[in-house]
Write a protein that holds these residues in place. Structure first.
Motif, PDB file in Angstrom:
ATOM      1  N   ASN A   1       0.819  -1.203   0.000  1.00  0.00           N
ATOM      2  CA  ASN A   1       0.000   0.000   0.000  1.00  0.00           C
ATOM      3  C   ASN A   1       0.864   1.269   0.000  1.00  0.00           C
ATOM      4  N   VAL A   2       1.846   1.293  -0.883  1.00  0.00           N
ATOM      5  CA  VAL A   2       2.765   2.423  -0.972  1.00  0.00           C
ATOM      6  C   VAL A   2       2.109   3.549  -1.760  1.00  0.00           C
ATOM      7  N   THR A   3       2.096   4.729  -1.179  1.00  0.00           N
ATOM      8  CA  THR A   3       1.571   5.908  -1.862  1.00  0.00           C
ATOM      9  C   THR A   3       2.504   7.079  -1.616  1.00  0.00           C
ATOM     10  N   TRP A   4       2.496   8.013  -2.547  1.00  0.00           N
ATOM     11  CA  TRP A   4       3.211   9.266  -2.331  1.00  0.00           C
ATOM     12  C   TRP A   4       2.454  10.378  -3.028  1.00  0.00           C
ATOM     13  N   ASN A   5       2.514  11.551  -2.412  1.00  0.00           N
ATOM     14  CA  ASN A   5       1.789  12.708  -2.912  1.00  0.00           C
ATOM     15  C   ASN A   5       2.753  13.873  -3.077  1.00  0.00           C
ATOM     16  N   PRO A   6       3.144  14.198  -4.302  1.00  0.00           N
ATOM     17  CA  PRO A   6       4.008  15.357  -4.514  1.00  0.00           C
ATOM     18  C   PRO A   6       3.176  16.641  -4.453  1.00  0.00           C
ATOM     19  N   ASP A   7       3.690  17.639  -3.764  1.00  0.00           N
ATOM     20  CA  ASP A   7       3.014  18.925  -3.666  1.00  0.00           C
ATOM     21  C   ASP A   7       4.025  20.029  -3.935  1.00  0.00           C
ATOM     22  N   PRO A   8       4.171  20.453  -5.201  1.00  0.00           N
ATOM     23  CA  PRO A   8       5.174  21.463  -5.523  1.00  0.00           C
ATOM     24  C   PRO A   8       4.872  22.825  -4.900  1.00  0.00           C
ATOM     25  N   ARG A   9       3.599  23.099  -4.617  1.00  0.00           N
ATOM     26  CA  ARG A   9       3.242  24.374  -4.000  1.00  0.00           C
ATOM     27  C   ARG A   9       3.837  24.490  -2.598  1.00  0.00           C
ATOM     28  N   LEU A  10       3.776  23.399  -1.828  1.00  0.00           N
ATOM     29  CA  LEU A  10       4.355  23.382  -0.483  1.00  0.00           C
ATOM     30  C   LEU A  10       5.794  22.867  -0.476  1.00  0.00           C
ATOM     31  N   GLN A  11       6.292  22.490  -1.639  1.00  0.00           N
ATOM     32  CA  GLN A  11       7.644  21.959  -1.816  1.00  0.00           C
ATOM     33  C   GLN A  11       7.892  20.755  -0.894  1.00  0.00           C
ATOM     34  N   GLN A  12       7.004  19.765  -1.013  1.00  0.00           N
ATOM     35  CA  GLN A  12       7.140  18.567  -0.201  1.00  0.00           C
ATOM     36  C   GLN A  12       6.514  17.363  -0.898  1.00  0.00           C
ATOM     37  N   VAL A  13       6.956  16.189  -0.459  1.00  0.00           N
ATOM     38  CA  VAL A  13       6.404  14.916  -0.928  1.00  0.00           C
ATOM     39  C   VAL A  13       6.074  14.103   0.314  1.00  0.00           C
TER      40      VAL A  13
ATOM     41  N   ARG B   1      10.671  17.341   2.695  1.00  0.00           N
ATOM     42  CA  ARG B   1      10.625  18.744   2.265  1.00  0.00           C
ATOM     43  C   ARG B   1      11.795  19.016   1.337  1.00  0.00           C
ATOM     44  N   THR B   2      11.544  19.835   0.328  1.00  0.00           N
ATOM     45  CA  THR B   2      12.581  20.162  -0.646  1.00  0.00           C
ATOM     46  C   THR B   2      12.834  21.668  -0.652  1.00  0.00           C
TER      47      THR B   2
ATOM     48  N   HIS C   1      13.370  23.360  -3.611  1.00  0.00           N
ATOM     49  CA  HIS C   1      12.818  23.901  -4.845  1.00  0.00           C
ATOM     50  C   HIS C   1      11.689  23.013  -5.340  1.00  0.00           C
ATOM     51  N   PRO C   2      10.676  23.608  -6.001  1.00  0.00           N
ATOM     52  CA  PRO C   2       9.592  22.790  -6.559  1.00  0.00           C
ATOM     53  C   PRO C   2      10.098  21.750  -7.556  1.00  0.00           C
ATOM     54  N   LYS C   3      11.185  22.053  -8.255  1.00  0.00           N
ATOM     55  CA  LYS C   3      11.741  21.105  -9.225  1.00  0.00           C
ATOM     56  C   LYS C   3      12.173  19.800  -8.537  1.00  0.00           C
ATOM     57  N   GLN C   4      12.676  19.906  -7.311  1.00  0.00           N
ATOM     58  CA  GLN C   4      13.102  18.713  -6.570  1.00  0.00           C
ATOM     59  C   GLN C   4      11.916  17.816  -6.215  1.00  0.00           C
ATOM     60  N   VAL C   5      10.737  18.398  -6.057  1.00  0.00           N
ATOM     61  CA  VAL C   5       9.540  17.599  -5.777  1.00  0.00           C
ATOM     62  C   VAL C   5       9.311  16.612  -6.914  1.00  0.00           C
ATOM     63  N   TRP C   6       9.437  17.092  -8.148  1.00  0.00           N
ATOM     64  CA  TRP C   6       9.205  16.222  -9.303  1.00  0.00           C
ATOM     65  C   TRP C   6      10.342  15.224  -9.487  1.00  0.00           C
TER      66      TRP C   6
END
Length: 184
Positions: free
Chosen positions: A90-102, A119-120, A122-127
């Motif tokens: 049940n692995v899930t992940w939610n990238p949120d570039p607005r908050l710069q976190q996954v 937490r990242t 830069h937003p680019k690091q989220v992706w």
């Protein structure tokens, strides 16, 4: 220098970890990871659902997920999680570039649901992290099916968070409308 050593330092540098932090956690990681296992991700993380303070460091290789915790007062290292990726469900992940976190969540083999917030800067690091997690967990689901000694394929065992072949459950009813392992 083995594969783990060659891939660990560049992965740590990508997320901006200090050499002092990396060297402090390295002995624990060394005991948990094989020398021929390549590092995918090394980053700081927090546990949003826990009140226990401390710095967590997450290491993901192609085979394992290892999380260590450093106590805030005495700076002692504790192994929080050490498991093979195939034992996570049940692995899930939610990238949120607005908050710069996954947010990464998975259920360990003992049934405990683990949540980590990465937490990242830069937003680019989220992706980038999203791509790394996608590669680690989705490629694991695309592995070739096992074959018996008689040459017939082994029936597919249901994996949590993944629909069985044909979209039906083993009982013959329709599978639940859950998304496969990954973002969600």
């Amino acid at each position: 220098m083995d594969v783990f050593d060659r891939t660990f330092l560049p992965a740590a540098a990508e997320t901006g970890l200090a050499v002092q932090t990396v060297s402090r956690h390295m002995p624990v990681f060394r005991r948990c990871v094989r020398a021929d296992d390549a590092t995918i991700l090394v980053t700081r993380c927090i546990r949003p659902d826990r009140l226990v303070p401390g710095e967590y460091l997450l290491l993901m290789t192609y085979q394992r997920l290892v999380v260590t915790r450093q106590s805030p007062l005495l700076h002692r290292l504790h192994l929080h999680l050490n498991t093979e990726l195939r034992h996570l469900s049940n692995v899930t992940w939610n990238p949120d570039p607005r908050l710069q976190q996954v947010e990464l969540a998975a259920t360990a083999i003992d049934g405990v649901r683990e949540r980590f917030l990465i937490r990242t800067e830069h937003p680019k690091q989220v992706w980038q992290i999203d791509t790394l997690l996608d590669h680690a967990f989705r490629s694991r689901l695309r592995l070739p099916r096992a074959v018996t000694t008689a040459g017939a394929p082994v029936p597919e065992a249901p994996v949590a968070g993944r629909r069985p072949a044909g979209g039906r459950t083993p009982s013959g009813g329709p599978a639940a409308g859950r998304r496969p392992t990954g973002r969600g």
